[in-house]
Scaffold this active site. Sequence first.
Site: not given
Ligand code: LLP
Length: 455
Positions: A279-280, A349
């Site tokens: 989880p991120g 800009c």
């Molecule tokens: N594991 C893998 C292999 C991933 O590629 C990612 C996110 C995560 C875990 C974590 O995902 P989460 O739990 O955070 O949803 N910049 C974008 C999100 C990109 C996510 C990339 N990979 C945004 O601001 O919405």
Amino acid sequence: MTPFTYRDGGLHAEDVPLSRIADQVGTPVYVYSQSAIEAAYDRFAGALEAELGAARTLVCYAMKANSNVGVLAALAARGAGADIVSEGELLRALAAGVPADKIVYPGVGKTRHEIAAALKAGIHQFNAESLPELELIDAVARALGVRAPVALRINPDVDAKTHHKISTGRAEDKFGIDADALPEVVERLRALDAVDLKGLAVHIGSQITEQAPFRQAYTRTAELYRWLQDAGWPVDRIDLGGGLGIVYRDEPAPDVEGYARLVRETVAETTDARLAFEPGRHLVGNAGVLVTRTLYLKQGRVRPILVVDAAMNDLIRPALYEAWHELKPVARGAGADELTQMDVVGPVCESADTFARARPLPAMRAGDLLAFFSAGAYGAVMASGYNSRLPVPEVMVQGERFAIVRRRPSFQEVLSSEQVPGWLGRPADAAPDRAPPDTPVAGDPAASAGTRKTG
Ligand code: LLP
């Protein structure tokens, strides 16, 4: 529950007024609540441990969401591992106290150097995304005289029903090994002696707010795991990725306990695998705000335009994904409920530097502070130096105290990594404290003298 609440007419992060942080650190500034991060982690890990048992559960925080060492240290102290995607993230995780054996490493483009660094550190596993990558991991491990623990990240061809730019589990996405090609890939693994196949991994996307895509992907992964076991592979783990969403606006509240039940039903009851999670956003997204100061209120032809000192280079999500971030004034005075629709823009800009269009806000004046909510994930980490704007500082709050966990660098620091090529000579107005630009000209036989300048 949000840690950002109004008290005495002012928005606070836990017990600290955001206005105090803005005055002392300057704006724009990211502010994170340690307690909110810990609470999100405890709820997520607690729900999974309740369903699966602690011995079967490993939570590896996807640090790409927010890799500040202060944030990482808080999570590491709670017992979190890390999901890394680069050598830089490996170094940060280790520096923040994450044990190497709790680190998982997905990503489609690991370099030879990065693979070697992770092997030397002794990480828990690589989540390999292709056959050529497996071959390189094998070669590097062999050269180092070690064995590489590997999970195969499969692409289950599941639509995560999220923004198309952050969906990763469809057949056309660049991630993972086509699930149908798995038999072929594992056959090839027999020749790769330094690779230890430990299990499978899957991650279908980010900001997922429905259960069905998880259910589909996890069911498929469990099937493939049992197939591997039946084929005689001594696998013992599955990494189920991240992706659980948060509320930015009016999404359904994430059902952490429901997610944990779904994991039990789809994977824990149907396999003997130990389970990892990545989880991120879910752990940090709603634990952070970006505080900005109003520069001008200008009268646009269509509606008022509020120009603030944060820009798309500081928080790129609205420009990149049309993302909606709640915006609240830091001071809540009389007239707080009389709203006018305005556009909220930054100084960069280009028109993409628009945070919100026709957003109802109370009357704002130059100098007033505003907070962008849900900025704890994919905020500071995605910042750039576009328009030569300085990186935004980051602050962590705990109760009544706060600490700068990343300071704003000076322009001199930023400029110090650049130099004018020797052949251009020294600009008359160059900063006097910088070394003369006498860089050798690449490929120039006289370059070793370091003096010749070409026209
Ligand atoms: N594991 C893998 C292999 C991933 O590629 C990612 C996110 C995560 C875990 C974590 O995902 P989460 O739990 O955070 O949803 N910049 C974008 C999100 C990109 C996510 C990339 N990979 C945004 O601001 O919405």
